[in-house]
Design a protein around this motif. Structure first.
Motif, short mmCIF file in Angstrom:
data_model
loop_
_atom_site.label_atom_id
_atom_site.label_comp_id
_atom_site.label_asym_id
_atom_site.label_seq_id
_atom_site.Cartn_x
_atom_site.Cartn_y
_atom_site.Cartn_z
N ASP A 281 0.83 -1.21 0.00
CA ASP A 281 0.00 0.00 0.00
C ASP A 281 0.86 1.26 0.00
O ASP A 281 0.54 2.24 -0.67
N ALA A 282 1.95 1.24 0.77
CA ALA A 282 2.84 2.41 0.77
C ALA A 282 3.37 2.67 -0.63
O ALA A 282 3.42 3.82 -1.08
N ASP A 283 3.75 1.62 -1.34
CA ASP A 283 4.25 1.72 -2.70
C ASP A 283 3.21 2.34 -3.63
O ASP A 283 3.47 3.33 -4.34
N ALA A 284 2.01 1.79 -3.62
CA ALA A 284 0.97 2.25 -4.54
C ALA A 284 0.51 3.67 -4.24
O ALA A 284 0.37 4.50 -5.15
N TYR A 285 0.31 3.99 -2.96
CA TYR A 285 -0.21 5.31 -2.62
C TYR A 285 0.84 6.41 -2.77
O TYR A 285 0.48 7.58 -2.94
N ALA A 286 2.12 6.06 -2.70
CA ALA A 286 3.15 7.05 -3.01
C ALA A 286 3.02 7.49 -4.46
O ALA A 286 3.16 8.68 -4.78
N THR A 287 2.73 6.54 -5.35
CA THR A 287 2.50 6.88 -6.75
C THR A 287 1.24 7.70 -6.92
O THR A 287 1.20 8.68 -7.68
N VAL A 288 0.18 7.33 -6.21
CA VAL A 288 -1.07 8.10 -6.27
C VAL A 288 -0.82 9.55 -5.90
O VAL A 288 -1.31 10.48 -6.57
N CYS A 289 -0.05 9.77 -4.86
CA CYS A 289 0.24 11.14 -4.43
C CYS A 289 0.96 11.92 -5.52
O CYS A 289 0.65 13.09 -5.77
#
Length: 337
Positions: A281-289
């Protein structure tokens, strides 16, 4: 993917001890186009290096677009349902959940746009005309992924690429393997994505340093901050090392593509470091940001329980500024001016 984490170990790990006794062990190497570093206290002194290499191999056979025989490569041929494994379906289901939650800011079918802008495997930038962009955008959209139990297919011309989530998943999967073998103290890092639990050999919580958002690494003044990571995942995404500049207009294009409009994301956010319960989740949401920008990232962090963020952005006069959630601040032990 942007990988800007550097693991700091203040003591070297000894590789001695009697068989059957608890022992700190280190495994490292190359995987998924990057490197990995794993340190753990093995309760019986067993080295899990071979098992970890096999886990990495199985993940590549499942979801690596660089392996022609992988499941994802078979799916990307188009129009043919392929029976996938539990690794693949776990990542795909989480990817589509995040895609729906973010209204498409995260999209596992963004690959054709990444290639169009020259950030794919061949790193060849194509002619980005309005007609070309419209054509490529017609081949992007997570809604087109067909899932029937364990069989997955996509229309011809679409591709699935887990580049923005797979390394985080890999970290979690290895951590789960270690925990299943009664390992209570570990640090797992793959391509810069990290998950840590317990303490290192010196008895201290694992310390992680995150790079400053600059094109070149300054060995003497490298880190934006150092934190202690305990029972959580951490990932950082940024746009300051992978980009190209249009020679005619001087416009700088980052590697983070907004799947909804087809253009590289252009906002003030330089990097986003996210702490979450899982590295995936940290990986994916860093991209979302990085896609959504500063203000929407703040809203996202405020809305999600157990998510914390350290955001670096350009100020009004192009200087660096930061936004740090209160929970993230509690992890930091060495802020850097």
């Amino acid at each position: 993917m942007n990988r800007f984490l550097c693991i700091i170990f203040l003591l070297f790990f000894a590789s001695c001890g009697q068989p059957g006794e608890p022992l700190f062990i280190e495994n490292n190497g190359r995987a998924q186009g990057s490197t990995y570093q794993i340190k753990y206290e093995s309760p019986k002194g067993q080295d899990f290096g071979k098992e970890i290499e096999e886990i990495l191999r199985q993940i590549d056979l499942s979801m690596s677009t660089y392996v022609p025989s992988s499941l994802v490569s078979q799916i990307n041929k188009g129009n043919t349902p392929v029976e996938v494994d539990s690794l693949f379906i776990t990542v795909l289901n989480r990817s589509t959940e995040i895609a729906e939650e973010t209204a498409g800011s995260f999209d596992p079918t963004v690959g054709p746009l990444v290639n169009l802008w020259g950030f794919g495997f061949k790193e060849i930038r194509q002619d980005v005309s309005a007609d070309t962009l419209t054509q490529v955008l017609s081949k992007v959209g997570y809604e087109s992924i067909q899932i029937d139990d364990m069989r997955v297919s996509i229309p011809e011309g679409f591709t699935i690429d887990f580049n923005a989530i797979a390394q985080g998943f890999t970290v979690d999967h290895i951590a789960e393997f270690l925990e299943n073998h009664k390992v209570e103290n570990y640090m797992v890092e793959v391509g810069g994505e990290v998950r840590a639990k317990g303490v290192n050999e010196s008895g201290n919580v694992w310390r992680i340093g995150v790079d400053k958002p600059q094109e070149e690494i300054d060995a003497e003044n490298r880190f934006q901050f150092v934190l202690e990571l305990e029972n959580a995942g951490l990932a950082t995404s940024g746009n300051y090392r992978r980009f190209w500049v249009d020679e005619e207009t001087g416009t700088r294009y980052s590697h983070t593509i907004d799947p909804k409009i087809g253009y590289p994301a252009r906002n003030r956010l330089l990097s986003a470091s996210i702490i979450a319960p899982s590295a995936m989740d940290a990986d994916a949401y860093a991209t979302v940001c990085m896609v959504q920008g500063l203000e929407r990232c703040k809203e996202l962090l405020a809305s999600k329980e157990n998510f914390e963020g350290y955001l670096i952005f350009s100020g009004d006069e192009n200087e660096w500024d930061t936004f740090i959630t209160e929970g993230f601040q509690a992890f930091i032990i060495e802020p850097v001016n």
